[in-house]
Motif scaffolding. Structure first.
Motif, PDB file in Angstrom:
ATOM      1  N   PRO A 141       0.808  -1.227   0.000  1.00  0.00           N
ATOM      2  CA  PRO A 141       0.000   0.000   0.000  1.00  0.00           C
ATOM      3  C   PRO A 141       0.841   1.278   0.000  1.00  0.00           C
ATOM      4  CG  PRO A 141      -0.884  -1.587   1.568  1.00  0.00           C
ATOM      5  CD  PRO A 141       0.449  -2.110   1.135  1.00  0.00           C
ATOM      6  N   PHE A 142       2.043   1.221   0.568  1.00  0.00           N
ATOM      7  CA  PHE A 142       2.933   2.387   0.548  1.00  0.00           C
ATOM      8  C   PHE A 142       3.342   2.711  -0.885  1.00  0.00           C
ATOM      9  CE2 PHE A 142       3.115   1.150   4.911  1.00  0.00           C
ATOM     10  CZ  PHE A 142       3.499   2.265   5.636  1.00  0.00           C
ATOM     11  N   VAL A 143       3.717   1.672  -1.623  1.00  0.00           N
ATOM     12  CA  VAL A 143       4.107   1.867  -3.021  1.00  0.00           C
ATOM     13  C   VAL A 143       2.926   2.376  -3.831  1.00  0.00           C
ATOM     14  CG1 VAL A 143       4.926   0.721  -5.115  1.00  0.00           C
ATOM     15  CG2 VAL A 143       5.919   0.124  -2.897  1.00  0.00           C
ATOM     16  N   GLN A 144       1.765   1.774  -3.628  1.00  0.00           N
ATOM     17  CA  GLN A 144       0.572   2.182  -4.358  1.00  0.00           C
ATOM     18  C   GLN A 144       0.241   3.650  -4.091  1.00  0.00           C
ATOM     19  OE1 GLN A 144      -2.879  -0.129  -3.373  1.00  0.00           O
ATOM     20  NE2 GLN A 144      -4.116   0.681  -5.055  1.00  0.00           N
ATOM     21  N   GLU A 145       0.353   4.050  -2.842  1.00  0.00           N
ATOM     22  CA  GLU A 145       0.054   5.429  -2.464  1.00  0.00           C
ATOM     23  C   GLU A 145       1.031   6.406  -3.129  1.00  0.00           C
ATOM     24  OE1 GLU A 145      -1.717   6.006   1.596  1.00  0.00           O
ATOM     25  OE2 GLU A 145       0.216   7.000   1.911  1.00  0.00           O
ATOM     26  N   ALA A 146       2.308   6.033  -3.148  1.00  0.00           N
ATOM     27  CA  ALA A 146       3.340   6.931  -3.682  1.00  0.00           C
ATOM     28  C   ALA A 146       3.340   6.966  -5.203  1.00  0.00           C
ATOM     29  CB  ALA A 146       4.706   6.514  -3.161  1.00  0.00           C
ATOM     30  N   GLN A 147       3.043   5.834  -5.850  1.00  0.00           N
ATOM     31  CA  GLN A 147       3.118   5.777  -7.312  1.00  0.00           C
ATOM     32  C   GLN A 147       2.060   6.615  -8.005  1.00  0.00           C
ATOM     33  OE1 GLN A 147       3.229   1.559  -8.282  1.00  0.00           O
ATOM     34  NE2 GLN A 147       5.424   1.700  -8.738  1.00  0.00           N
ATOM     35  N   ALA A 148       1.095   7.085  -7.261  1.00  0.00           N
ATOM     36  CA  ALA A 148       0.131   8.014  -7.856  1.00  0.00           C
ATOM     37  C   ALA A 148       0.823   9.308  -8.286  1.00  0.00           C
ATOM     38  CB  ALA A 148      -0.984   8.316  -6.855  1.00  0.00           C
ATOM     39  N   LEU A 149       1.993   9.586  -7.681  1.00  0.00           N
ATOM     40  CA  LEU A 149       2.726  10.816  -7.993  1.00  0.00           C
ATOM     41  C   LEU A 149       4.116  10.573  -8.558  1.00  0.00           C
ATOM     42  CD1 LEU A 149       1.831  12.951  -4.841  1.00  0.00           C
ATOM     43  CD2 LEU A 149       1.064  13.352  -7.180  1.00  0.00           C
ATOM     44  N   VAL A 150       4.750   9.482  -8.156  1.00  0.00           N
ATOM     45  CA  VAL A 150       6.134   9.207  -8.573  1.00  0.00           C
ATOM     46  C   VAL A 150       6.189   7.791  -9.138  1.00  0.00           C
ATOM     47  CG1 VAL A 150       8.534   9.057  -7.819  1.00  0.00           C
ATOM     48  CG2 VAL A 150       6.989  10.703  -6.733  1.00  0.00           C
TER      49      VAL A 150
END
Length: 306
Positions: free
Chosen positions: A276-285
């Motif tokens: 979920p951390f990756v999913q949350e961050a990949q929305a922007l990076v």
């Protein structure tokens, strides 16, 4: 093996878990080995990672909370035990001098290594070598905390097609690089005539902070950004009250700063799954890594001119 890479020795936050050691990060940068925030167990993690204490040339302490500094005594003592052949500089907040002294001389040992204290009192450059500049800037935490930025100086990259156009090859190219100018067939050729400016690689280490202006300055345009992401964004208020960031906030920082690759770490023990951390961050990076202990993360290379 990359000559510029991050080796993750620990990725937990205040409480370690069965799978995550306390913080510790080793940055291999050519001939330098910079150890960031050695928490408890760092010596053991270095053994698992195949690292020797003799590879450590500098140590950077962001702040004196235990999960970021309690491994320092063991590393310092190991440097003496292993007869480190070079001085090791230690950078840390000047306001924590008393804590540094306690950690530096925590127990009795044969103190043979050359340990050079470099207390940091204000933002700015803390070390400068031929290959890079290391700077620090104050972050927003519950105690004095500094983030770090390592930056390689810009240089002129020679372009083969332009060298050929000006009739330059072999030893004359080396002469041009040394002097910045050569004479070829009665013509003056300058370095800028056959090359273009190429920004050096850069790295930033931002730990234990709320989002703040200095975090953005440290992260600006870096190739590799290591940033704490203690919580998911559903706990943004808790993150703020504890002077930490969420994965979304780390990504916002990376996005706004134009960082190329984002490393998420310093995870609260409440989370077992970092997807979920990756999913949350990949929305922007797009280039995001939620690291595990003993991961290797390469500093992205710059694109070379043709």
């Amino acid at each position: 093996m990359s000559s510029r890479e991050l080796i993750v020795l620990g990725s937990a936050s205040q409480v370690p878990t069965r799978h995550r050691n306390h913080n510790a990060y080793f940055l291999r940068w050519d001939e330098e080995g910079i150890l960031f925030d050695p928490g408890e167990g760092t010596q053991r993690q270095m053994l698992y990672a195949g690292l020797s204490s003799r590879q450590v040339t500098r140590i950077c302490i962001t702040h004196f909370h235990g999960d970021h500094a309690l491994g320092l005594p063991g590393i310092i003592q190991r440097l003496s035990l292993d007869s480190a052949p070079h001085p090791v500089e230690v950078y840390y907040p000047a306001s924590g001098q008393a804590f540094y002294e306690r950690l530096r001389h925590a127990t009795v040992f044969m103190d043979k290594a050359t340990i050079v204290p470099r207390p940091i009192a204000k933002d700015g450059v803390v070390a400068k070598t031929k290959g890079f500049e290391l700077s620090a800037a104050r972050l927003e935490h519950s105690v004095d905390t500094f983030g770090f930025r390592l930056e390689e100086p810009a240089r002129v990259q020679l372009i083969p097609s332009r060298l050929a156009e000006h009739g330059l090859s072999g030893p004359r190219v080396g002469e041009l690089q040394r002097r910045g100018v050569v004479e070829v067939g009665g013509r003056t050729v300058r370095l800028e005539d056959v090359g273009e400016k190429r920004e050096g690689q850069s790295f930033a280490f931002i730990m234990d902070t709320r989002p703040c202006a200095n975090a953005g300055r440290l992260a600006r345009g870096v190739d590799l950004l290591v940033c704490e992401s203690t919580y998911l964004d559903s706990e943004r208020e808790e993150a703020h009250s504890h002077f930490h960031m969420t994965a979304r906030q780390a990504a916002e920082l990376a996005h706004e700063a134009g960082a190329r690759r984002l490393v998420l770490t310093h995870f609260s023990q409440r989370y077992e799954d970092t997807a979920p951390f990756v999913q949350e961050a990949q929305a922007l990076v797009p280039d995001v890594v939620a690291v595990r202990d003993l991961d290797h993360v390469e500093v992205p290379k710059r694109v070379r001119a043709a």
